[in-house]
Design an enzyme around this catalytic site. Structure first.
Site, short mmCIF file in Angstrom:
data_model
loop_
_atom_site.label_atom_id
_atom_site.label_comp_id
_atom_site.label_asym_id
_atom_site.label_seq_id
_atom_site.Cartn_x
_atom_site.Cartn_y
_atom_site.Cartn_z
N LYS A 35 0.84 -1.20 0.00
CA LYS A 35 0.00 0.00 0.00
C LYS A 35 0.88 1.25 0.00
CE LYS A 35 -0.37 -0.32 5.03
NZ LYS A 35 -1.22 -0.80 6.14
N ARG A 130 -10.91 0.47 14.63
CA ARG A 130 -11.07 1.28 13.42
C ARG A 130 -11.98 0.48 12.47
NH1 ARG A 130 -4.92 2.30 11.57
NH2 ARG A 130 -5.42 0.18 10.92
N TYR A 254 17.66 29.17 9.71
CA TYR A 254 16.54 30.02 10.11
C TYR A 254 16.40 30.07 11.63
CZ TYR A 254 14.81 30.13 5.30
OH TYR A 254 14.68 30.33 3.96
N MET A 302 13.64 24.11 3.61
CA MET A 302 12.90 23.45 2.53
C MET A 302 13.82 22.61 1.65
SD MET A 302 10.51 25.10 -0.45
CE MET A 302 9.23 25.70 0.62
C1 LIG Z 1 -0.47 -1.95 6.64
C2 LIG Z 1 -1.07 -3.23 7.03
C3 LIG Z 1 -0.26 -4.36 7.25
C4 LIG Z 1 1.25 -4.28 7.23
O1 LIG Z 1 1.70 -3.71 8.43
P1 LIG Z 1 3.27 -3.56 8.74
O2 LIG Z 1 3.33 -3.00 10.11
O3 LIG Z 1 3.80 -2.59 7.72
O4 LIG Z 1 3.86 -4.89 8.59
C5 LIG Z 1 -0.87 -5.55 7.52
N1 LIG Z 1 -2.23 -5.65 7.60
C6 LIG Z 1 -3.03 -4.58 7.41
C7 LIG Z 1 -4.50 -4.75 7.53
C8 LIG Z 1 -2.48 -3.35 7.13
O5 LIG Z 1 -3.28 -2.29 6.95
#
Ligand SMILES: *Cc1c(COP(=O)(O)O)cnc(C)c1O
Length: 358
Positions: A35, A130, A254, A302
């Site tokens: 992802k 969630r 800065y 930046m």
């Molecule tokens: C992102 C995610 C993972 C992977 O998690 P990591 O901590 O990056 O290994 C696994 N299962 C779900 C449902 C996720 O959203």
């Protein structure tokens, strides 16, 4: 010459890290989580290194399309499922496996029967609160799904809120929440992310879902990845574009946050927050110049940061600077900046050119 900043993505490291995940998986199937554009590394760049995974997991339909466009024929798990009935045509066309995490999605499926066979995962809430059905929602959901034409529940899954927490009982409570309704389910299960896979050998299931470990960063703040033999996949490099000598009492950057307490040389690295370097990084955050430690001094701006060259007397304009990678673990930078490696990887800016290394 282009500005000297560069992100190197090491495909061999990703391949190696997947091998480590396989070892810890001990025969379970491995969903490689890609992802967020493969945690900032680029889906198209890392996919060739993941060809031995059993499937990939992501949550954006566009990303799923990109994976299919690359010729990926194995399963694709959609971690947030579909968002609207209008997604269903693409979900079936691309042969995706959506996660059903809410009764609203089951309702959509009931109203808009899929036109082709659809495998789904059903997600249970084990305390993250969630996504995921609550325990009492599972039985009616399974009953409804099992009565639907073209729909097959392939597995039950959960995602832990505290898998990196080794205190006795913390994960067990979530495991118990998952296992209790399993009396109603004889099929496959999927539980472990990277931290559960690496740290919690009591977590079972038929498939695992490692993400961060594939990219060589830690899922458990404070535990270095070398403990598991993981290798960093992203190396953020730049060069010194200026070197100057400061007198006692001079400030840098800065706001003059940092003041020279002795005469010293500072180097200016062509990398700033617009490249993805965390603006909140404090004085002392390590940078490697010519392989030697050169601590950050002064506010990150930046396009530039400034570093103390006391321990790198040979440094000059054009000297290499590693912001994170083999010499400076991304987890160390993240910790100094009060965040996690995940965020730094994902925040690598579009303007940074990327080079593949094998
Ligand atoms: C992102 C995610 C993972 C992977 O998690 P990591 O901590 O990056 O290994 C696994 N299962 C779900 C449902 C996720 O959203």
């Amino acid at each position: 010459m282009p500005r000297p900043i560069l992100a190197q993505i090491d495909r061999a490291a990703v391949r190696h890290n997947l091998g480590v995940a396989r070892q810890y998986a001990r025969g379970r199937k491995v969903w490689a989580v890609i992802k967020a554009n493969a945690y900032g590394h680029g889906i198209e760049r890392v996919l060739p290194a993941l060809d031995t995974a059993d499937g990939v997991a992501l949550l954006d339909l566009n990303e799923a399309q990109r994976v299919r466009d690359q010729g990926w024929r194995k399963p694709i798990l959609l971690l947030e499922g579909f968002f609207a009935p209008s997604d269903l045509a693409l979900v079936t066309a691309l042969q995706l496996t959506p996660v059903l995490h809410h009764v609203a999605q089951i309702e959509m499926l009931a109203q808009h029967s899929p036109q082709a066979p659809l495998e789904v995962y059903v997600k249970l809430n084990t305390g993250m609160n969630r996504l995921g059905l609550d325990t009492n929602e599972l039985a009616p959901a399974l009953q409804r799904l099992q009565g639907m034409k073209n729909v097959k529940v392939a597995a039950l899954m959960t995602h832990f809120a505290n898998a990196e927490d080794l205190r006795p009982g913390v994960l067990d409570a979530a495991l118990l929440r998952f296992n209790t309704p399993l009396a109603q389910w004889a099929g496959d299960t999927s539980l472990a992310n990277s931290s559960a896979l690496l740290l919690q050998s009591q977590v079972g299931g038929h498939s695992v879902r490692p993400g961060i470990m594939l990219y060589g960063a830690t899922p458990a703040a404070g535990t270095p990845v070398t403990q598991w033999g993981l290798r960093p996949a992203m190396h953020l490099r730049s060069e010194l574009i200026a070197v100057r000598t400061l007198a006692v009492g001079e400030h840098v950057g800065y706001g003059g946050r940092w003041t020279a307490s002795r005469p010293l040389r500072v180097g200016v690295v062509a990398c700033g927050y617009a490249d993805g370097y965390p603006r909140v990084a404090p004085d002392g955050t390590p940078v490697a110049v010519e392989g030697q430690l050169a601590p950050l001094v002064g506010q990150v701006s930046m396009d530039m940061i400034t570093v103390d060259l006391t321990d790198v007397p040979q440094a000059q304009v054009g000297s290499t600077a590693e912001l994170w990678g083999a010499q400076v673990p991304i987890d160390v930078v993240a910790e100094r900046a009060g965040t996690v490696g995940y965020e730094l990887m994902c925040a690598l800016a579009q303007r940074v050119p990327v080079q593949m290394v094998e």
